[in-house]
Write an enzyme that holds these catalytic residues in place. Structure first.
Site, PDB file in Angstrom:
ATOM      1  CG  ASP A 177       0.258  -4.040   2.067  1.00 14.30           C
ATOM      2  OD1 ASP A 177      -0.150  -4.629   3.088  1.00 14.30           O
ATOM      3  OD2 ASP A 177       1.041  -3.072   2.109  1.00 14.30           O
ATOM      4  CD  GLU A 208       0.063  -1.486   8.138  1.00 15.19           C
ATOM      5  OE1 GLU A 208      -0.367  -0.756   9.059  1.00 15.19           O
ATOM      6  OE2 GLU A 208       0.586  -1.033   7.103  1.00 15.19           O
ATOM      7  CE  LYS A 247       2.739  -5.592   4.098  1.00 17.14           C
ATOM      8  NZ  LYS A 247       2.109  -4.590   5.010  1.00 17.14           N
ATOM      9  CD  GLU A 293       7.475  -0.312   8.039  1.00 14.45           C
ATOM     10  OE1 GLU A 293       6.556  -1.023   7.586  1.00 14.45           O
ATOM     11  OE2 GLU A 293       7.728   0.827   7.595  1.00 14.45           O
ATOM     12  CG  ASP A 331      -0.419  -0.017   2.502  1.00 14.53           C
ATOM     13  OD1 ASP A 331       0.821  -0.104   2.614  1.00 14.53           O
ATOM     14  OD2 ASP A 331      -1.180   0.058   3.496  1.00 14.53           O
ATOM     15  CB  SER A 332       4.586   1.693  -0.096  1.00 17.34           C
ATOM     16  OG  SER A 332       4.811   0.505  -0.820  1.00 17.34           O
TER      17      SER A 332
END
Ligand code: KIV
Length: 272
Positions: A90, A122, A120, A189, A51-52
């Site tokens: 993501d 978070e 993925k 991270e 999602d960057s």
């Protein structure tokens, strides 16, 4: 064993076997068919359609505005460019936090519509029931703990996590919960080296670090950072292996100059 020594499509089992054999896992982000293909041809094990993309592709200043539609669109493009690496979508902000059922429905779209190999998301202990729900339904999940870009508003910005004994203990519990829930690996991270060393030693699944030091089982970086394409902010944890932004500006300026001077197109680019 080099990244090229796995034959055929890389699976989550192959990743675990590589990590068990002591081989460092190599992961990078990609956002379209071309960058996916370049990363795949370079022999990385895992490609994350991060999602960057909010910053690298879409011009936002955080990952928060990225939508499920954006992410599925880019994930499908990457899948079309990749033959071997594991491709992970993501999940964006609020596509998995509301209920495990909604998370399952959204995660399923990565496999069914985009052709990804997994997703993925978070979060540590609080996300463990959701991870378990997805894994039980047959969706491989890559966990992500430590600095969570989707939580920067509540966390108070980008910072290294786990510097106090209390935070370090909680992160160790998060890592164990993510493993227990069935994640095939976990991204660490923004952690101090000593904590990621401790987490890596206490897990059976591979840890993949970004800004978490060399002890992790693998490393992930944002493609635009390692190519020197994203100049707005260069994090301490990255290393530009090329200067592509500079090279692109230079090439476009030479094209501009030749068009202005009337020397492009020349004889070679013209049809008779
Ligand atoms: O979105 C992203 O690129 C990530 C990283 C782990 C690099 O989440």
């Amino acid at each position: 064993m080099s990244p090229r020594s796995v034959s055929g499509k890389i699976t989550v089992r192959a990743l675990q076997a590589l990590a068990d054999a002591g081989q460092k896992l190599v992961a990078v982000t990609a956002y379209d068919a071309l960058t996916g293909r370049l990363a795949d041809e370079s022999g990385v094990h895992l490609i994350l359609v991060g999602d960057s993309m909010g910053m690298t592709m879409l011009g936002y200043s955080t990952t928060i505005p990225v939508t499920l539609a954006d992410s599925l669109h880019h994930t499908a493009a990457v899948v079309r460019g990749v033959r071997k690496a594991l491709v992970i979508g993501d999940m964006p902000f609020l596509t998995y936090q509301i209920t495990p059922e909604e998370a399952l429905r959204n995660a399923g779209r990565y496999l069914q519509e985009a052709g990804a190999d997994g997703v993925k998301l978070e979060g540590g202990r609080s996300m463990a029931p959701t991870i378990a729900r997805l894994v039980h339904a047959g969706i491989p999940v890559l966990g992500h703990i430590g600095l969570l870009p989707q939580s920067i508003l509540t966390d108070g910005g980008y910072r290294i996590h786990g510097r106090t004994p209390e935070e370090a203990r909680e992160l160790l519990e998060d890592a164990r919960a993510v493993q227990e829930a069935g994640a095939f690996a976990v991204v660490l991270e923004g952690l101090p080296v000593s904590l990621s060393e401790q987490i890596t030693a206490s897990l059976n699944i591979p840890t993949i670090g970004i800004g978490a030091g060399p002890a992790c089982d693998g490393q992930i970086q944002v493609l635009h950072d390692i190519l020197g394409l994203f100049e707005a902010f260069v994090p301490k944890h990255t290393k530009p292996y090329a200067k592509l932004a500079e090279a692109a500006r230079d090439a476009i300026a030479r094209y501009r100059d030749e068009v202005s001077a009337g020397t492009f197109p020349g004889e070679e680019q013209s049809f008779r």
